[in-house]
Design a protein around this motif. Structure first.
Motif, PDB file in Angstrom:
ATOM      1  N   ALA A 144      -0.564   7.773  -9.587  1.00  0.00           N
ATOM      2  CA  ALA A 144       0.714   7.101  -9.815  1.00  0.00           C
ATOM      3  C   ALA A 144       0.578   5.581  -9.771  1.00  0.00           C
ATOM      4  N   ARG A 145      -0.318   5.078  -8.920  1.00  0.00           N
ATOM      5  CA  ARG A 145      -0.484   3.636  -8.711  1.00  0.00           C
ATOM      6  C   ARG A 145      -1.965   3.278  -8.795  1.00  0.00           C
TER       7      ARG A 145
ATOM      8  N   THR B 200       0.845  -1.191   0.000  1.00  0.00           N
ATOM      9  CA  THR B 200       0.000   0.000   0.000  1.00  0.00           C
ATOM     10  C   THR B 200       0.882   1.243   0.000  1.00  0.00           C
ATOM     11  N   MET B 201       0.889   1.979   1.080  1.00  0.00           N
ATOM     12  CA  MET B 201       1.688   3.196   1.215  1.00  0.00           C
ATOM     13  C   MET B 201       2.042   3.364   2.684  1.00  0.00           C
TER      14      MET B 201
ATOM     15  N   ASP C 200      -3.650   0.785 -10.121  1.00  0.00           N
ATOM     16  CA  ASP C 200      -4.090  -0.609 -10.023  1.00  0.00           C
ATOM     17  C   ASP C 200      -4.083  -1.072  -8.572  1.00  0.00           C
ATOM     18  N   ASN C 201      -5.145  -1.774  -8.195  1.00  0.00           N
ATOM     19  CA  ASN C 201      -5.251  -2.313  -6.829  1.00  0.00           C
ATOM     20  C   ASN C 201      -4.992  -1.234  -5.773  1.00  0.00           C
ATOM     21  N   LEU C 202      -5.628  -0.125  -5.945  1.00  0.00           N
ATOM     22  CA  LEU C 202      -5.387   1.049  -5.101  1.00  0.00           C
ATOM     23  C   LEU C 202      -5.923   0.847  -3.684  1.00  0.00           C
TER      24      LEU C 202
ATOM     25  N   PHE D 233      -1.234   9.626  -5.166  1.00  0.00           N
ATOM     26  CA  PHE D 233      -0.890   8.206  -5.131  1.00  0.00           C
ATOM     27  C   PHE D 233      -1.778   7.417  -6.088  1.00  0.00           C
TER      28      PHE D 233
END
Length: 452
Positions: free
Chosen positions: A220-221, A198-199, A223-225, A217
């Protein structure tokens, strides 16, 4: 992750000392050693065999380099006969073992080595090192899988594992036991384990506005956030996710889940679930992490916390409640004669052994019988030949096959063990023939000691 990169010198000095003495006295006949666990820890009603593939890889590839032999020579500790022996060292023995993912209990050998004595002796330390750790972690992970049925569990423990190899082997062992995946990227590459991530809170803190951090975020990401909610105020962050979701959807980005990492996870999961549902985000899952173990997971289940997945870190990769298992590798036969240790509380049963498992009418494990390997008994024989003359007898199973075996084994546990009920015991019977053989060995040793 193979073991070829580990030096052959990763051993205990006394192994080399004994090999030197064996060679000096011509003791190189066939020996049989077995790896087993003496007693189960208080919080382990069963164990799960793991690490066999790395153990076999170690045996197949064990070599001493010229540099390693040169260093041993430089120490001045060893004779030329040992150094020459190590220069040509190849494991040429046989191995019988329980397949990885097999449930086992105290006193049951999960691996048997049959080889010339110097070889069988030398490999002891590294075999214990490999088998102990993965079995330890697999057993811990299995308890978590049983405590949280139908939940996605993810290994988050790399950063607090006791070294790089431990992090990798923990990811592998937990996946065997039923975890959904790992956060350790190298384990994804080397083992094909699904990766989850995740983050961190630092990403949120790097922005002056929490919603701006979420949006950045997400772009930038996409997919599957999964968005982390508890950097500041968890419920406020959940409302920001609800407000942001339509904008992201317009950009083709779906929020898959949110993560909670601190506070009262049961209460917060309920309030966040209510906020998400009210905002039309019932499909968004809730993922929790932060100091969790099987007790936490069982508590979540009892309270029906709306948590869909869990990240398990330190308690998994260090097996925090039970950081070691009393496992040993003991000689059971040499030069055709059964051998045994008779030390107080450490006595062993002599001879090559087999474990036979019986099942009840429902297909659940009903009891095990420990016998000599030469005997045929009713039930399922758990040890099988996996290596002959120093080579595997068949291609290694895939990690998915091992994982399926472990799932079947956990399903067949007696219900008290599946429920992790404390002080639950499982019947392991020692055959009379083993008791008779032990008495015979004792008589032989006493006769040898008697004065003329």
């Amino acid at each position: 992750m193979a073991t070829q990169g580990v030096s052959a010198l990763l051993t205990d000095l006394y192994q080399l000392n004994m090999v030197q003495a064996y060679l000096d006295h011509g003791e190189s006949k066939t020996a049989v050693f077995e790896f087993f666990v003496r007693t189960l820890p208080a919080r382990r009603g069963f164990l799960l065999a793991a690490g066999l593939e790395q153990a076999l890889d170690f045996l197949e590839n064990l070599r001493f380099s010229a540099a390693e032999i040169g260093w041993l020579e430089h120490t001045g500790r060893f004779g030329k006969n040992l150094l020459d022996y190590l220069a040509d060292f190849r494991f040429s023995g046989d191995v019988h073992a329980m397949p990885e993912g097999t449930v086992f209990f105290a006193g049951e050998p999960i691996l048997r080595v049959t080889a010339p004595l110097p070889q069988a002796q030398f490999v002891e330390s590294r075999l214990i090192n490999i088998l102990h750790f993965q079995t330890l972690i697999a057993a811990k992970a299995a308890r978590m899988v049983l405590a949280a049925p139908a939940k996605a569990l993810v290994d988050f423990g790399m950063r607090r594992a006791h070294g790089a190899e431990a992090a990798m082997m923990a990811a592998r062992a937990s996946y065997i036991a039923g975890f959904a995946g790992t956060a350790t990227v190298l384990a994804g590459r080397d083992f094909g384990i699904p990766l989850y991530g995740t983050m961190a809170h630092s990403f949120i803190e790097a922005f002056d506005d929490e919603m701006a951090a979420f949006a950045a975020f997400a772009k930038a990401r996409p997919d599957n956030l999964v968005l982390l909610l508890d950097t500041y105020d968890t419920e406020v962050a959940a409302r920001k996710v609800v407000a942001l979701a339509p904008k992201l959807k317009a950009a083709g980005i779906a929020i898959r889940g949110v993560r909670l990492d601190s506070g009262d996870l049961v209460a917060l999961s309920r309030s966040v679930r209510a906020i998400l549902d009210a905002g039309g985000l019932s499909e968004v899952t809730i993922f929790a992490s932060g100091g969790l173990d099987e007790d936490s997971l069982a508590a979540f289940a009892r309270m029906n916390a709306p948590i869909d997945g869990l990240g398990i870190g330190t308690s998994l990769t260090t097996s925090a409640d039970v950081p070691n298992i009393d496992c040993v590798y003991k000689m059971q036969e040499y030069a055709g004669l059964p051998r045994r240790k008779r030390s107080a509380k450490k006595a062993t049963w002599p001879g090559r052994k087999q474990v036979w498992r019986r099942y009840d009418a429902d297909g659940r494990m009903a009891g095990d019988l420990l016998t000599l390997a030469s005997r045929e008994e009713a039930g399922e024989a758990l040890l099988e030949r996996v290596m002959q003359d120093g080579r595997r007898v068949r291609p290694p199973p895939s990690l998915e096959e091992i994982r399926r075996r472990a799932a079947r084994e956990l399903e067949r546990l007696p219900q008290p063990l599946r429920r992790l009920e404390p002080d639950t015991t499982y019947p392991v019977e020692v055959a009379d023939e083993l008791k008779d053989l032990a008495a015979e060995v004792d008589r032989r040793l006493q006769a040898e000691k008697a004065p003329p």
